[in-house]
Write an enzyme that holds these catalytic residues in place. Structure first.
Site, PDB file in Angstrom:
ATOM      1  N   SER A 144      19.991 138.570   3.367  1.00 49.54           N
ATOM      2  CA  SER A 144      18.862 139.483   3.598  1.00 49.54           C
ATOM      3  C   SER A 144      17.576 138.759   3.238  1.00 49.54           C
ATOM      4  O   SER A 144      17.586 137.809   2.438  1.00 49.54           O
ATOM      5  CB  SER A 144      19.008 140.717   2.701  1.00 49.54           C
ATOM      6  N   TYR A 149      20.772 144.668  -5.390  1.00 48.23           N
ATOM      7  CA  TYR A 149      20.816 144.232  -3.984  1.00 48.23           C
ATOM      8  C   TYR A 149      20.186 142.844  -3.843  1.00 48.23           C
ATOM      9  O   TYR A 149      20.766 141.939  -3.243  1.00 48.23           O
ATOM     10  CB  TYR A 149      20.065 145.249  -3.123  1.00 48.23           C
ATOM     11  N   LYS A 182      22.233 139.424  -2.697  1.00 53.40           N
ATOM     12  CA  LYS A 182      21.942 138.719  -1.445  1.00 53.40           C
ATOM     13  C   LYS A 182      21.537 137.267  -1.708  1.00 53.40           C
ATOM     14  O   LYS A 182      21.870 136.369  -0.926  1.00 53.40           O
ATOM     15  CB  LYS A 182      20.864 139.461  -0.657  1.00 53.40           C
TER      16      LYS A 182
END
Ligand code: NAD
Length: 258
Positions: A148, A163, A167
């Site tokens: 991401s 998150y 990533k």
């Protein structure tokens, strides 16, 4: 062989995780349109069956649905075995299943942290290694992981430390496996999308009100569409990317440029 022919995936077999909807559904559709037979792998089996039927109808390729929780080693082993048995081999995969939980770090529970790390990082490790083991002993292959832009920047204003960390780790895992397997025919790359209009964003009551803010920060002034990630994944899955491994491809409409 011409470049367009080289970019096609005729005769290749692959799977996509988190493919019932969103980005995975689009890349699975792109792989099938380019000539590959594909397995739609997801926790949500009912939606995976619908997606598989839709892509098979549109492309005429063999497209199967498989239920798998990518965080469960035994299920991942069984899934890769089923792909090989039902499609007749495994040449590429797109390990894409992922989730996001937004919470300030000091309020995030350890369970929330672990859930994000487990799906976004441990699940990618399990699927990469299981696919890699087959590819290393069967003539090579190409693995694509979904990272991401959150691996490169800290998104604002929403807090999402788990998150972002998961990533960033996906990119280092990608590079590590690329190095380990470079001389043995297995390539490993990642994509880093910017904000994309999928359920992950559009079905999240906490994220929807932020879309206007993100668009104001975005050089192109809009979210990406999942189909805008298809071509890079088709390129990475096929033989025209034979010298490309250990790379991360940011597809974010220049969001991370400043
Ligand atoms: P989505 O929520 O639309 O789809 C994700 C799919 O993954 C769902 O079908 C879900 O059932 C499946 N899934 C979740 N946990 C799973 C598990 N343990 N095992 C198997 N399947 C599981 O999400 P999306 O937007 O298409 O995101 C796909 C990937 O792209 C994720 O890794 C996400 O982090 C990443 N990503 C998304 C965006 C975005 O803005 N949408 C941006 C950058 C990266």
């Amino acid at each position: 062989m011409g470049i367009i022919e080289k970019m096609r995936l005729d005769g290749k077999k692959g799977f996509v995780t988190g493919a019932a909807r969103g980005i995975g559904k689009c890349t699975a559709s792109g792989f099938a349109e380019a000539g590959a037979d594909v397995a739609i792998v997801d926790l949500d089996y009912d939606e995976a069956v619908k997606t598989a039927a839709e892509i098979a109808e549109a492309t005429g390729r063999k497209v199967i649905a498989l239920k798998c929780d990518c965080t469960d080693k035994a299920q991942v082993e069984a899934m890769v075995k089923a792909v090989v048995e039902e499609l007749g081999g495994l040449d590429f995969c797109h390990n894409n299943a992922g989730i996001c939980i937004n919470a300030p770090a000091e309020e995030m529970t350890y369970e929330q942290w672990m859930k994000v790390i487990n799906i976004n990082l441990n699940g990618v490790f399990l699927t990469d290694v299981e696919a890699g083991k087959y590819m290393l002993t069967h003539g090579g292959g190409s693995i694509i992981n979904t990272a991401s832009m959150s691996a490169h920047i800290v998104n604002v204003p929403q807090p999402q430390c788990a998150y972002n960390a998961s990533k960033a780790a996906v990119i280092q895992l990608t590079k590590s496996l690329a190095i380990e397997w470079a001389k043995r025919g297995v390539r490993v790359n990642s994509i880093s999308p910017g904000y994309i209009g999928t359920d992950l964003v559009l079905n999240s009551p906490s994220l929807v009100p932020l879309i206007e803010k993100w668009n104001a920060m975005a050089p192109m002034g809009r979210l990406g569409k999942p189909e805008e990630l298809e071509s890079i994944c088709v390129y990475l899955a096929g033989d025209s990317s034979s010298f490309t491994t250990g790379s991360d491809f940011i597809v974010d409409g220049a969001f991370t440029c400043f």
